[in-house]
Design a protein around this motif. Structure first.
Motif, PDB file in Angstrom:
ATOM      1  N   VAL A  33     -40.338  22.262   6.693  1.00  0.00           N
ATOM      2  CA  VAL A  33     -39.321  22.296   8.158  1.00  0.00           C
ATOM      3  C   VAL A  33     -38.815  20.920   8.134  1.00  0.00           C
ATOM      4  O   VAL A  33     -39.997  20.527   7.475  1.00  0.00           O
ATOM      5  CB  VAL A  33     -40.471  23.112   8.903  1.00  0.00           C
ATOM      6  N   THR A  35     -39.134  19.623  11.560  1.00  0.00           N
ATOM      7  CA  THR A  35     -39.230  18.805  12.753  1.00  0.00           C
ATOM      8  C   THR A  35     -40.981  19.480  13.041  1.00  0.00           C
ATOM      9  O   THR A  35     -41.060  20.645  12.813  1.00  0.00           O
ATOM     10  CB  THR A  35     -38.304  19.008  13.329  1.00  0.00           C
ATOM     11  N   ARG A  37     -41.577  20.230  16.197  1.00  0.00           N
ATOM     12  CA  ARG A  37     -41.372  21.429  16.696  1.00  0.00           C
ATOM     13  C   ARG A  37     -41.436  23.192  15.540  1.00  0.00           C
ATOM     14  O   ARG A  37     -41.904  24.241  15.772  1.00  0.00           O
ATOM     15  CB  ARG A  37     -39.966  22.058  17.739  1.00  0.00           C
ATOM     16  N   LYS A  38     -40.873  22.761  14.398  1.00  0.00           N
ATOM     17  CA  LYS A  38     -40.605  24.002  13.435  1.00  0.00           C
ATOM     18  C   LYS A  38     -42.091  24.403  13.348  1.00  0.00           C
ATOM     19  O   LYS A  38     -42.156  25.216  12.338  1.00  0.00           O
ATOM     20  CB  LYS A  38     -39.733  23.239  12.930  1.00  0.00           C
ATOM     21  N   TRP A  42     -44.020  27.620  12.678  1.00  0.00           N
ATOM     22  CA  TRP A  42     -44.783  28.313  12.068  1.00  0.00           C
ATOM     23  C   TRP A  42     -46.415  28.278  11.773  1.00  0.00           C
ATOM     24  O   TRP A  42     -46.726  29.686  11.131  1.00  0.00           O
ATOM     25  CB  TRP A  42     -44.477  27.507  10.454  1.00  0.00           C
TER      26      TRP A  42
END
Length: 124
Positions: A33, A35, A37-38, A42
């Motif tokens: 990923v 970021t 945030r991602k 996840w």
């Protein structure tokens, strides 16, 4: 047969070789990923054995000193997850302050090489 180890790589800055082949060669089911945030999203669905993330000290954050503060807070719910941090040597003092307050399994200073990563992940 044992279950395949899972690894989450968080690449926000980069500046080192593509490490996905190394992770796969070491037997990890690796996902990437770009970021925090991602990564947080996840982690709501899956739990890795190890997370590889970059330390990025920034003075313009309002309530934290680095990009890893939020991730570290989330990881408190998953004490078995190991955090491997890649950090710039010029930020070692700031990174050490982060490390004093948050669980970091291993840390590798830049320049990051396949050999350094392989040496650390082979410990699992």
């Amino acid at each position: 047969m044992s279950e395949q180890k899972r690894l989450l790589a968080i690449i926000e800055l980069g500046g080192y070789p593509n490490l996905m082949p190394v992770y796969q060669r070491l037997g990890f089911d690796a996902e990437l990923v770009t970021t925090q945030r991602k990564a947080k999203a996840w982690l709501k669905k899956k739990q890795p054995d190890v997370i590889v993330a970059e330390y990025n000290f920034q003075t313009d954050f309002r309530d934290r000193s680095s990009n890893l503060e939020t991730l570290a807070a989330v990881l408190q719910r998953y004490p078995a997850v190991r955090l491997l941090v890649l950090y710039p040597p010029e930020q070692e003092a700031n990174f050490q302050k982060f490390r004093d307050h948050h669980a970091v399994w291993e840390a590798i200073p830049f320049p990051v090489t396949e050999e350094k990563i392989e040496q650390v992940l082979a410990l699992l």
